[in-house]
Enzyme design. Structure first.
Site, PDB file in Angstrom:
ATOM      1  N   ASP A  48       0.002   5.165   0.966  1.00 56.62           N
ATOM      2  CA  ASP A  48      -0.150   6.128   2.061  1.00 56.62           C
ATOM      3  C   ASP A  48      -0.315   5.427   3.415  1.00 56.62           C
ATOM      4  O   ASP A  48      -1.195   4.588   3.587  1.00 56.62           O
ATOM      5  CB  ASP A  48      -1.357   7.023   1.783  1.00 56.62           C
ATOM      6  N   ASP A  78       0.878  -1.165   0.000  1.00 59.73           N
ATOM      7  CA  ASP A  78       0.000   0.000   0.000  1.00 59.73           C
ATOM      8  C   ASP A  78       0.923   1.226   0.000  1.00 59.73           C
ATOM      9  O   ASP A  78       2.113   1.104   0.311  1.00 59.73           O
ATOM     10  CB  ASP A  78      -0.869  -0.035   1.253  1.00 59.73           C
TER      11      ASP A  78
HETATM   12 MG   LIG Z   1      -2.847   3.193   3.629  1.00 56.29          MG
END
Ligand SMILES: [Mg+2]
Ligand SMILES: [Zn+2]
Length: 152
Positions: A10, A8
């Site tokens: 952020d 992932d």
């Molecule tokens: Mg995230």
């Protein structure tokens, strides 16, 4: 076949400042570039899978996001001698752009990467910071999921 570590973005690679798109606000989470470096040295492809609804919301453009990704990769190369091999993103938000197949917790982006790179999902790993990262990974057949805070 190849194997991958799906990250992932952020809150997993970079500090989540909320709809990050300004290069000067990019901060790597401590220990993550080294983690990327280690997995890549072990022969894993490094693939980012990220929801970027800021595009649907009109907060930044596709081009700004792509520039941020280029800068992220430049820094990984220069400062850590490693890189992200590919970025897959969902620019949608159901309320604005309608349902899509790619916004996590849906597995669409993982499946696109699997096809593009001929990835053996059973040999692959996924790392994230939210339940929908885990749900999307499992729906795509990636059985090894880790929360980033358990790895660094
Ligand atoms: Mg995230
Ligand atoms: Zn989407």
């Amino acid at each position: 076949m190849s194997k991958a570590v799906f990250f992932d973005r952020d809150g997993t690679i970079n500090v989540d400042t909320g709809y990050l798109h300004e290069p000067e606000k990019l901060r790597f989470i401590k220990g993550v570039p080294e983690l990327i470096q280690r997995y890549r040295a072990e022969g894993y492809l490094i693939i980012v899978i990220t929801n970027q609804s800021g595009i649907a919301r009109g907060l930044y453009t596709l081009k700004q996001m792509e520039q941020l990704h280029a800068i992220m990769n430049d820094r990984l190369r220069r400062e850590f001698g490693t890189q992200i091999d590919a970025f897959y993103y969902c620019p949608h938000l159901p309320e604005i752009t309608g349902e899509c197949r790619c916004r996590k917790p849906k597995p669409g982006l993982f499946l696109d990467a699997m096809k593009d790179f001929n990835i053996d999902m059973s040999q692959s790993i996924s790392i994230g910071d939210s339940l929908r990262d885990e749900q999307a990974s499992r729906a795509a057949g990636v059985n090894h999921f880790y929360y980033i805070h358990n790895l660094i």
